[in-house]
Structures are given as structure tokens and as C-alpha cells.
Design a protein around this motif. Structure first.
Motif, PDB file in Angstrom:
ATOM      1  N   UNK A 179       4.349  -6.521   3.846  1.00 60.94           N
ATOM      2  CA  UNK A 179       3.601  -7.434   2.880  1.00 60.94           C
ATOM      3  C   UNK A 179       2.466  -6.818   2.212  1.00 60.94           C
ATOM      4  N   UNK A 180       1.521  -6.172   3.065  1.00 57.56           N
ATOM      5  CA  UNK A 180       0.427  -5.426   2.484  1.00 57.56           C
ATOM      6  C   UNK A 180       0.921  -4.432   1.335  1.00 57.56           C
ATOM      7  N   UNK A 181       2.007  -3.782   1.721  1.00 57.10           N
ATOM      8  CA  UNK A 181       2.573  -2.664   0.790  1.00 57.10           C
ATOM      9  C   UNK A 181       2.889  -2.874  -0.451  1.00 57.10           C
ATOM     10  N   UNK A 182       3.581  -4.400  -0.403  1.00 62.05           N
ATOM     11  CA  UNK A 182       3.820  -4.952  -1.810  1.00 62.05           C
ATOM     12  C   UNK A 182       2.648  -5.510  -2.545  1.00 62.05           C
ATOM     13  N   UNK A 183       1.554  -5.644  -1.770  1.00 59.81           N
ATOM     14  CA  UNK A 183       0.314  -5.898  -2.580  1.00 59.81           C
ATOM     15  C   UNK A 183      -0.451  -4.636  -2.999  1.00 59.81           C
ATOM     16  N   UNK A 184       0.142  -3.444  -2.641  1.00 60.57           N
ATOM     17  CA  UNK A 184      -0.449  -2.274  -3.123  1.00 60.57           C
ATOM     18  C   UNK A 184      -1.260  -1.628  -2.024  1.00 60.57           C
ATOM     19  N   UNK A 185      -1.297  -1.931  -0.848  1.00 61.76           N
ATOM     20  CA  UNK A 185      -2.212  -1.471   0.048  1.00 61.76           C
ATOM     21  C   UNK A 185      -1.570  -0.106   0.542  1.00 61.76           C
ATOM     22  N   UNK A 186      -2.480   0.957   0.727  1.00 62.28           N
ATOM     23  CA  UNK A 186      -2.168   2.069   1.216  1.00 62.28           C
ATOM     24  C   UNK A 186      -1.983   2.031   2.967  1.00 62.28           C
ATOM     25  N   UNK A 187      -1.192   3.272   3.643  1.00 63.74           N
ATOM     26  CA  UNK A 187      -1.249   3.198   4.978  1.00 63.74           C
ATOM     27  C   UNK A 187      -2.714   3.178   5.672  1.00 63.74           C
ATOM     28  N   UNK A 188      -3.750   3.746   5.002  1.00 61.25           N
ATOM     29  CA  UNK A 188      -5.092   3.766   5.668  1.00 61.25           C
ATOM     30  C   UNK A 188      -5.637   2.363   5.569  1.00 61.25           C
ATOM     31  N   UNK A 189      -5.481   1.713   4.350  1.00 60.48           N
ATOM     32  CA  UNK A 189      -5.883   0.229   4.002  1.00 60.48           C
ATOM     33  C   UNK A 189      -5.219  -0.627   5.249  1.00 60.48           C
ATOM     34  N   UNK A 190      -4.010  -0.554   5.392  1.00 62.42           N
ATOM     35  CA  UNK A 190      -3.196  -1.467   6.303  1.00 62.42           C
ATOM     36  C   UNK A 190      -3.781  -0.866   7.847  1.00 62.42           C
TER      37      UNK A 190
END
Length: 285
Positions: A179-190
Motif C-alpha cells: 500500500x505504501x509503494x502504491x502511494x510512492x514510498x521508497x523502501x527506506x521510507x517504508x
């Protein structure tokens, strides 16, 4: 569901009482002896309840004072232990949190065996790597230093720490990452903004584990620092006290209390978070 038999209830509480006494009594006796003057201890060696009017803190003053001031230098030893333990804890967490997240979330060849390898490495006795590290650190010029000791503590705690955190990260649904990836978050942000806050109790329990290992470690402190008294850790200093023929038992007990109490205090402060960390995975799908 049938209630337990009265005899079983009695046996349960008897067992709990015996275990509490067996655990608490040595610490109580150690603490009591550390406040009793040596003269009173020699007159009444078997007394379990001391005369409160004769209790003294002079033993602790003597233990903590530097050798130049007529003491045993435990103040310096505790600072050395605190510096090494805190540095090892911080650096190990910086290494193991991304490592555990990578092992838990990334797909790569051999991923299934990595966790087992971490435990396998941890199962090897520390003495196996003692001599190679002694030679290597001597060549690098960091053997008789707290830097070398911190490196050893990191190496000792990284495998099991990654395994502990990886087990918890596996209980966090991957759908959160997706879900975070869909919102454009990177691995580091996740990892930093989602996974770490969710895993905070487990990270706390891992930090306590690392600190306790580093604080109580003796073998490598003896191997690397025995010739550098000003760099001794508290566990090494306590062992040297125990080997002293002329050291009063009250002084030895005070040193043992100084070794034990910091870990007990830290555990007490973080008990709630530690308990949550150890049980957090049980209610996750």
C-alpha cells in the motif's frame, strides 16, 4: 472446564514461592552484605537481617574511588562499560534493523537459509574467534582499546539480533508495504516511517539484549584489556577483585551490585515495552 485440584493449586504456589526465593535471596544477601561494615560481617557472618543502625555506604565510596584516591576504580570501570555497551547497542541496531528488514522483505537466492545461518554462527563458541581476533586487532593497533571491544560486541550480537527482528518483521503483513509503494514510498521510507514504529517494542527488547551481552561480557575484555587497567570494564574489574586475597567480601559484594543494578534498572524501566516486544507477534496474522 474443571477447576484444578486444591493440591495442585498448593503445589503451584509452593513452586512459585521456592523459585522466587531462589532467585531473590542471592541478590538480597549480596545487597545486604554490601552495606554492612566488615567488622559486623566478621562478628555475625550468618546474620540475614542486618542491624539497620550500622549500615554504611562507605564500601561503595571505596569501590568507586580511583586507585590514586585509595579506592578500587569502579567509577572508571562503569564508565568504560557504559561507553562500550551503548556504542555497541547503537551501532548494532543501525546494522541489524535494515538487515532484518531486507531478509524479511526482499526476495533473493538462499533467502530461506539465511535465518538458519545466523543462528548457526551464533551457536559457535566465542573462544573459537578469540585468537584470530587477538592477532588481527594487534596488527591493526586496536587490540588494547574500547574500539576493538565494541567491534567484538557488534560481531557477537548481530546474528541473533537480525534473527530476532526478522521474526517480528515477518509477522507484519506485506500488504502494508504494498500500500505504501502504491502511494510512492521508497523502501527506506517504508522501513523508517512504517515498519520501525510498528516494531518499536521488539527493537527495544533487542536493544536490551545487546546491552546486557556487552555489559556482562568478560572473555574478550580480559583478552584485550587486561594490561590496560584504565580501560577495564566493570565485569573485568569485578573478577580482579574476586581474585584479590586481601579484598574484603563487602567490597566484592558492592562491586557485584554495581555490575548487576544497571541492567536490573534498565529492565525495570523498559519492562512494559520489553514484554510487548516478546509477545507482539502472537496476535498478528
Amino acid at each position: 472446564m474443571n477447576a484444578p485440584h486444591p493440591i495442585l493449586r498448593i503445589l503451584k504456589w509452593m513452586t512459585i514461592t521456592v523459585l522466587i526465593i531462589a532467585t531473590a535471596f542471592p541478590f538480597y544477601y549480596m545487597l545486604m552484605m554490601s552495606f554492612v561494615p566488615i567488622a559486623d560481617l566478621q562478628l555475625h557472618p550468618g546474620r540475614l537481617i542486618p542491624d539497620l543502625s550500622n549500615l554504611t555506604t562507605d564500601t561503595y565510596s571505596q569501590v568507586l574511588r580511583s586507585r590514586e584516591s585509595g579506592g578500587y576504580g569502579f567509577g572508571r570501570f562503569m564508565l568504560n562499560s557504559a561507553a562500550a555497551s551503548l556504542a555497541a547497542t547503537l551501532i548494532t541496531l543501525i546494522v541489524v534493523i535494515p538487515g532484518a528488514y531486507a531478509v524479511s522483505r526482499l526476495r533473493f537466492r538462499g533467502r530461506g537459509t539465511v535465518g538458519g545461518l545466523f543462528l548457526l554462527v551464533y551457536m559457535f563458541p566465542s573462544i573459537i574467534i578469540a585468537i584470530p581476533l587477538f592477532v588481527a586487532f594487534s596488527a591493526l593497533g586496536i587490540r588494547e582499546s574500547l574500539v576493538g571491544l565494541v567491534i567484538v560486541y557488534i560481531a557477537l550480537t548481530v546474528p541473533v539480533s537480525i534473527y530476532m527482528l526478522r521474526q517480528y518483521f515477518d509477522t507484519i503483513p506485506p500488504s502494508i508495504d504494498e500500500a505504501a509503494k502504491i502511494d510512492g514510498a521508497s523502501r527506506w521510507v517504508i522501513m523508517t516511517r512504517i515498519i520501525i514504529p510498528l516494531a518499536r517494542p521488539t527493537i527495544l527488547s533487542t536493544a536490551l539484549y545487546i546491552f546486557m551481552i556487552a555489559w556482562n561480557e568478560f572473555l574478550f575484555a580480559l583478552l584485550f584489556l587486561v594490561a590496560k587497567r584504565d580501560l577495564w570494564t566493570v565485569s573485568l574489574g569485578l573478577t580482579q577483585l574476586a581474585n584479590g586475597v586481601e579484598v574484603p567480601k563487602t567490597v566484592l559484594m558492592a562491586g557485584a551490585v554495581l555490575l548487576t543494578v544497571p541492567v536490573v534498572v534498565l529492565y525495570g524501566i523498559a519492562e512494559r515495552g520489553l514484554t510487548e516486544g516478546l509477545t507482539a507477534g502472537s496476535d498478528k496474522g
